[in-house]
Design a protein around this motif. Structure first.
Motif, PDB file in Angstrom:
ATOM      1  N   SER A 138      27.662  57.469   7.206  1.00  0.00           N
ATOM      2  CA  SER A 138      26.629  58.518   7.235  1.00  0.00           C
ATOM      3  C   SER A 138      27.241  59.900   7.102  1.00  0.00           C
ATOM      4  N   ALA A 139      28.551  59.946   6.912  1.00  0.00           N
ATOM      5  CA  ALA A 139      29.290  61.198   6.739  1.00  0.00           C
ATOM      6  C   ALA A 139      29.120  62.128   7.940  1.00  0.00           C
ATOM      7  N   LEU A 140      29.012  61.538   9.124  1.00  0.00           N
ATOM      8  CA  LEU A 140      28.889  62.363  10.322  1.00  0.00           C
ATOM      9  C   LEU A 140      30.247  62.899  10.726  1.00  0.00           C
ATOM     10  N   SER A 141      31.207  62.002  10.846  1.00  0.00           N
ATOM     11  CA  SER A 141      32.577  62.360  11.199  1.00  0.00           C
ATOM     12  C   SER A 141      33.341  61.088  11.449  1.00  0.00           C
ATOM     13  N   ARG A 142      34.598  61.231  11.752  1.00  0.00           N
ATOM     14  CA  ARG A 142      35.366  60.076  12.183  1.00  0.00           C
ATOM     15  C   ARG A 142      35.078  59.825  13.644  1.00  0.00           C
ATOM     16  N   ALA A 143      34.744  58.585  13.988  1.00  0.00           N
ATOM     17  CA  ALA A 143      34.523  58.204  15.404  1.00  0.00           C
ATOM     18  C   ALA A 143      35.813  57.586  15.915  1.00  0.00           C
ATOM     19  N   SER A 144      36.078  57.838  17.158  1.00  0.00           N
ATOM     20  CA  SER A 144      37.280  57.266  17.746  1.00  0.00           C
ATOM     21  C   SER A 144      36.986  56.743  19.113  1.00  0.00           C
ATOM     22  N   THR A 149      24.815  49.452  23.505  1.00  0.00           N
ATOM     23  CA  THR A 149      24.355  48.729  22.324  1.00  0.00           C
ATOM     24  C   THR A 149      24.869  47.296  22.299  1.00  0.00           C
ATOM     25  N   THR A 150      24.223  46.475  21.478  1.00  0.00           N
ATOM     26  CA  THR A 150      24.727  45.128  21.211  1.00  0.00           C
ATOM     27  C   THR A 150      25.654  45.135  19.998  1.00  0.00           C
ATOM     28  N   ALA A 151      25.680  46.223  19.244  1.00  0.00           N
ATOM     29  CA  ALA A 151      26.537  46.331  18.053  1.00  0.00           C
ATOM     30  C   ALA A 151      28.002  46.467  18.478  1.00  0.00           C
ATOM     31  N   GLN A 152      28.874  46.013  17.637  1.00  0.00           N
ATOM     32  CA  GLN A 152      30.306  46.121  17.887  1.00  0.00           C
ATOM     33  C   GLN A 152      30.790  47.548  17.598  1.00  0.00           C
ATOM     34  N   ALA A 153      31.800  47.976  18.325  1.00  0.00           N
ATOM     35  CA  ALA A 153      32.319  49.344  18.196  1.00  0.00           C
ATOM     36  C   ALA A 153      32.714  49.668  16.756  1.00  0.00           C
ATOM     37  N   LEU A 154      33.354  48.738  16.077  1.00  0.00           N
ATOM     38  CA  LEU A 154      33.785  48.984  14.699  1.00  0.00           C
ATOM     39  C   LEU A 154      32.579  49.166  13.773  1.00  0.00           C
ATOM     40  N   GLU A 155      31.519  48.382  13.993  1.00  0.00           N
ATOM     41  CA  GLU A 155      30.304  48.535  13.194  1.00  0.00           C
ATOM     42  C   GLU A 155      29.687  49.920  13.402  1.00  0.00           C
ATOM     43  N   VAL A 156      29.660  50.364  14.651  1.00  0.00           N
ATOM     44  CA  VAL A 156      29.100  51.683  14.967  1.00  0.00           C
ATOM     45  C   VAL A 156      29.936  52.774  14.299  1.00  0.00           C
ATOM     46  N   ALA A 157      31.252  52.683  14.436  1.00  0.00           N
ATOM     47  CA  ALA A 157      32.138  53.682  13.824  1.00  0.00           C
ATOM     48  C   ALA A 157      31.972  53.692  12.304  1.00  0.00           C
ATOM     49  N   ASP A 158      31.880  52.502  11.695  1.00  0.00           N
ATOM     50  CA  ASP A 158      31.707  52.419  10.239  1.00  0.00           C
ATOM     51  C   ASP A 158      30.384  53.033   9.804  1.00  0.00           C
ATOM     52  N   GLU A 159      29.311  52.751  10.552  1.00  0.00           N
ATOM     53  CA  GLU A 159      27.994  53.296  10.203  1.00  0.00           C
ATOM     54  C   GLU A 159      27.994  54.818  10.308  1.00  0.00           C
ATOM     55  N   MET A 160      28.638  55.342  11.346  1.00  0.00           N
ATOM     56  CA  MET A 160      28.696  56.793  11.515  1.00  0.00           C
ATOM     57  C   MET A 160      29.533  57.429  10.405  1.00  0.00           C
ATOM     58  N   SER A 161      30.623  56.783  10.041  1.00  0.00           N
ATOM     59  CA  SER A 161      31.458  57.296   8.939  1.00  0.00           C
ATOM     60  C   SER A 161      30.715  57.226   7.614  1.00  0.00           C
ATOM     61  N   ARG A 178      20.244  52.237  13.420  1.00  0.00           N
ATOM     62  CA  ARG A 178      20.124  51.370  12.240  1.00  0.00           C
ATOM     63  C   ARG A 178      20.753  50.010  12.537  1.00  0.00           C
ATOM     64  N   LEU A 179      21.785  50.002  13.375  1.00  0.00           N
ATOM     65  CA  LEU A 179      22.456  48.754  13.751  1.00  0.00           C
ATOM     66  C   LEU A 179      21.757  48.048  14.900  1.00  0.00           C
ATOM     67  N   ASP A 180      21.240  48.819  15.846  1.00  0.00           N
ATOM     68  CA  ASP A 180      20.601  48.274  17.046  1.00  0.00           C
ATOM     69  C   ASP A 180      19.455  49.207  17.417  1.00  0.00           C
ATOM     70  N   ALA A 181      18.250  48.802  17.063  1.00  0.00           N
ATOM     71  CA  ALA A 181      17.077  49.650  17.300  1.00  0.00           C
ATOM     72  C   ALA A 181      16.849  49.937  18.777  1.00  0.00           C
ATOM     73  N   ASN A 182      17.383  49.102  19.651  1.00  0.00           N
ATOM     74  CA  ASN A 182      17.203  49.281  21.092  1.00  0.00           C
ATOM     75  C   ASN A 182      18.382  49.982  21.766  1.00  0.00           C
ATOM     76  N   ALA A 183      19.319  50.473  20.983  1.00  0.00           N
ATOM     77  CA  ALA A 183      20.485  51.163  21.545  1.00  0.00           C
ATOM     78  C   ALA A 183      20.053  52.444  22.251  1.00  0.00           C
ATOM     79  N   THR A 184      20.761  52.781  23.324  1.00  0.00           N
ATOM     80  CA  THR A 184      20.561  54.084  23.949  1.00  0.00           C
ATOM     81  C   THR A 184      21.737  54.960  23.546  1.00  0.00           C
TER      82      THR A 184
END
Length: 72
Positions: A66-72, A52-64, A32-38
């Motif tokens: 989405s109620a997936l889990s806490r990313a670290s 990805t081109t997305a920032q780590a904090l953006e990825v962690a926030d998006e995953m959180s 959702r943040l980077d359609a070309n991410a692997t």
């Protein structure tokens, strides 16, 4: 090329991934943040490797969000 457009490698811990549905939810959250991410999911070790081109904090926030889990 600006730093915002450079791809970076992220390794994130994602607790509770128990099935392919969980793994696909992780992929969708990142893409959702980077359609070309692997996204490579390692369910056995509860880790996700992301390029990805997305920032780590953006990825962690998006995953959180989405109620997936806490990313670290």
């Amino acid at each position: 090329m600006s730093m915002d457009h450079e791809r970076m490698e992220l390794l994130m811990e994602v607790k509770g991934m128990t099935c392919d549905g969980c793994a696909n939810a992780v992929r969708r959250a990142v893409q959702r943040l980077d359609a070309n991410a692997t996204v490579e999911v390692d369910r056995d070790h509860e880790r996700v490797s992301i390029r990805t081109t997305a920032q780590a904090l953006e990825v962690a926030d998006e995953m959180s969000a989405s109620a997936l889990s806490r990313a670290s």
